[in-house]
Design a protein around this motif. Sequence first.
Motif, short mmCIF file in Angstrom:
data_model
loop_
_atom_site.label_atom_id
_atom_site.label_comp_id
_atom_site.label_asym_id
_atom_site.label_seq_id
_atom_site.Cartn_x
_atom_site.Cartn_y
_atom_site.Cartn_z
N ILE B 312 -62.21 49.83 -18.63
CA ILE B 312 -61.80 51.01 -17.79
C ILE B 312 -61.30 50.26 -16.32
N VAL B 313 -62.06 49.62 -15.98
CA VAL B 313 -61.83 48.96 -14.37
C VAL B 313 -60.87 47.84 -14.51
N ILE B 314 -61.00 46.67 -15.57
CA ILE B 314 -60.24 45.59 -15.38
C ILE B 314 -58.76 45.31 -16.22
N VAL B 315 -59.11 46.07 -17.61
CA VAL B 315 -57.72 46.25 -18.58
C VAL B 315 -56.60 47.01 -17.86
N PRO B 316 -56.85 47.99 -17.18
CA PRO B 316 -55.79 48.71 -16.66
C PRO B 316 -54.99 47.81 -15.39
N GLN B 317 -55.96 47.09 -14.70
CA GLN B 317 -55.47 46.37 -13.35
C GLN B 317 -54.47 45.16 -14.21
N GLY B 318 -55.01 44.79 -15.24
CA GLY B 318 -54.27 43.63 -15.73
C GLY B 318 -53.02 44.05 -16.20
N LEU B 319 -52.89 45.23 -16.78
CA LEU B 319 -51.80 45.64 -17.46
C LEU B 319 -50.65 46.37 -16.17
N LEU B 320 -51.40 47.00 -15.48
CA LEU B 320 -50.42 47.71 -14.32
C LEU B 320 -50.27 46.97 -13.20
N GLY B 321 -50.96 46.02 -12.80
CA GLY B 321 -51.03 45.24 -11.56
C GLY B 321 -49.63 44.42 -11.19
N GLY B 322 -48.51 44.26 -11.98
CA GLY B 322 -47.51 43.66 -11.88
C GLY B 322 -47.55 42.44 -12.26
N ILE B 323 -48.63 41.95 -13.10
CA ILE B 323 -48.61 40.61 -13.53
C ILE B 323 -47.69 40.24 -14.63
N PHE B 324 -47.50 41.24 -15.65
CA PHE B 324 -46.63 41.15 -16.76
C PHE B 324 -45.34 41.82 -16.59
N TRP B 325 -45.18 42.97 -15.99
CA TRP B 325 -44.10 43.68 -15.77
C TRP B 325 -44.01 44.06 -14.38
N ILE B 327 -43.78 46.33 -11.20
CA ILE B 327 -44.17 47.71 -11.12
C ILE B 327 -43.19 48.69 -11.11
N ASP B 328 -41.81 48.09 -10.42
CA ASP B 328 -40.85 49.32 -10.30
C ASP B 328 -40.10 49.55 -11.63
N ARG B 329 -40.67 48.70 -12.63
CA ARG B 329 -40.05 49.28 -13.96
C ARG B 329 -41.08 50.07 -14.75
N LEU B 330 -42.34 50.33 -14.12
CA LEU B 330 -43.39 51.40 -14.90
C LEU B 330 -42.82 52.77 -14.84
N PRO B 331 -43.19 53.49 -15.53
CA PRO B 331 -43.01 54.97 -15.42
C PRO B 331 -43.62 55.29 -14.19
N ASP B 332 -43.04 56.55 -13.74
CA ASP B 332 -43.37 56.95 -12.23
C ASP B 332 -44.78 57.07 -12.24
N ILE B 333 -45.65 57.76 -13.16
CA ILE B 333 -46.81 58.23 -13.12
C ILE B 333 -47.77 56.80 -12.89
N LEU B 334 -47.32 55.88 -13.85
CA LEU B 334 -48.16 54.60 -13.65
C LEU B 334 -47.98 53.87 -12.63
#
Lengths: 262, 392
Positions: B312-325, B327-334
């Motif tokens: 809940i706390v760590i994985v979403p940050q890893g996925l959404l924190g701009g490490i791999f993609w 951030i401006d390419r993420l869908p708006d909500i994300l």
Amino acid sequence: MNARAAVGFEPAVEAIGLRKHFGPIHAVDGIDLAFTPGRIYGLLGPNGSGKTTLIRLLAGLARPSGGEARILGLTMPDRPTLGKVGYMPQAEALYPDLSVGENIGFFAALQGVRGSAAIDRSLDLVELGSRKGAPVLELSGGMRRRLSLAVTLVHEPPVLFLDEPTVGVDPALRVQFWGHFRKLADAGTTILVASHVMDEADRCDELVFVRAGRVIARGTGADLRSTAGTDNLETAFLRFAGLDDAGRPLDAGRGPDPEAAP
Amino acid sequence: MNPRRVAAVARRIAEGFRRDRRSLALLVVAPLVIVALLGWVLRDQKSTVVDLAVVNEAGAIGSRITDALTTATANAPNGVSLVETDESEAVARDRIRNGQIDLALVLPSTLLSDVAAGHQPTLTVITAGTDPAAEGGAFASLQSVLGTVASTIAPPGSAPIIPKIEHQTVYLSPDADQVDVLAPVFLGLFAYFFVFILTGISFLRERVGGTLERLLATPVTRAEIVLGYAIGFSVFATLQVLILLGYVLGRIDVPTIGPVGAFTIGLGVQSAGNPAIAFLVALLMAVGAVNLGIYLSTFARTELQVLQFIPIVIVPQGLLGGIFWPIDRLPDILQAIAHVLPVTYAVDALREVMLKGGDLGSSAVQTDLLVLAGIAVLFVLLGAFTIKREVA
């Protein structure tokens, strides 16, 4: 009724219409008490009768839903007053990785105790002076209980709340514990000992019987026995609770207790 | 082997799950959430049109190429859009630094003479160099566009001239690999992750073991507990970050000794900026994590339940924190979610410092540090607040 007027001087511990509700459960349901300094009080009652909640209210660890708890005249919860209270919880409440000395040193520091003299005195009192460097993990259950008591006493508080201090303690050590309690009381410490072991009750100066969050009787062991017309404290407790010797309600109007019915 | 005893053990596990509904829910919900999130991020990434600028130093032939490029990239059929022509390479590099364009194509002044002399001409492509994966894709798109252009402008009947392309980067070296780019960024996530887990479990033990109760029966204040915890754990978080930073930046080549072959210790990543600022970022993360651990330990009854906060706390940050993609390419909500995650700011700050050489004067670094400090303070308050609740 004013508890203070009844006692006639400043009580060390006082409860005035004290209540604590957890939702629909009335753990403490209107308790009035006043404890004279330098005496040992026994808080007796079955499991779940509200003993621990009452102690937590008196020690300022919980906020009452109603009424007031006072220590040395100050309304609890009051943080600075906690320096004058020793609280021995029912749980072990020690750091298993740390040594005996580190555990007691930590709580001594929080209580503002300086130097190691008080720590050594407290450990010697429970005969753990030679185990200062041993990790708590390696101590037996009885030793942990002794350390827990030493931690509670390290700042020499004038008021002591001991929640079932002798659970898991062997009979010889139990006698020692009560010896300490008596010495402390003689020196002016006010002590409240919660227990459900009735045979310890006679070591107290005064007993408080609680059931379902209420005080059902209080007085010396002898008084309570004679009032109940029995020489057995356990039977006396059942009489004050309105139960027969098998724990069934005496009052026929209330009908048999479904839990206790055969 | 007694089947009854085996069955008893198995039943005990099932009964445990029945009592601990949260673990059961997590067993099902957590992987679903993570897989769904991953699918969402990968499928709904915004189409990435690469913004290209042309720097024409080749005169008339360059203009012909530019015109052909304009035609070929109209409506961005290959995902490349020619947005401007810049007067010099320096201007183009500045615009890459500012994030206004992704790629610059430099047509050299020697282009005509090279072609006339029958040499293969060399064009220069400039990228930022901070995201090899994305830039590699952009680079490939541009190459295919250039192939189209080459055949368009080749005289009828003659073979198109395919130019050689030299890759230059504004930051780092063009040879930088994923490790150079990701390693600094992982500092932020790891500083957060391990400290969070350790504090969470440590404080849970404090609650469950009764020592918190004993603590609260002394004149200690909540602020003193939280601050003491933060300092105590920060000492070890500091040590952790120092060692990790040392491993990322350092490099020791161990020669062959006896049967053991030569190997390397450390990643040897070059930091463009001051590692001390990177350290500060990681430390702020760690302080935030200490107090988040204290706060979330309220919602756990067992150590297992603390570990359950990882998805809940760590994985979403890893996925959404701009490490791999980005951030401006993420869908708006994300994107909106990403902007409230501390890791997002840590990653940005670490990139800014270690890849782009930003220092405390850089406004991006300042913003990131301020936000991280703000988040750390918020978590401190949350941590202190939950200790109070225990008493009430």
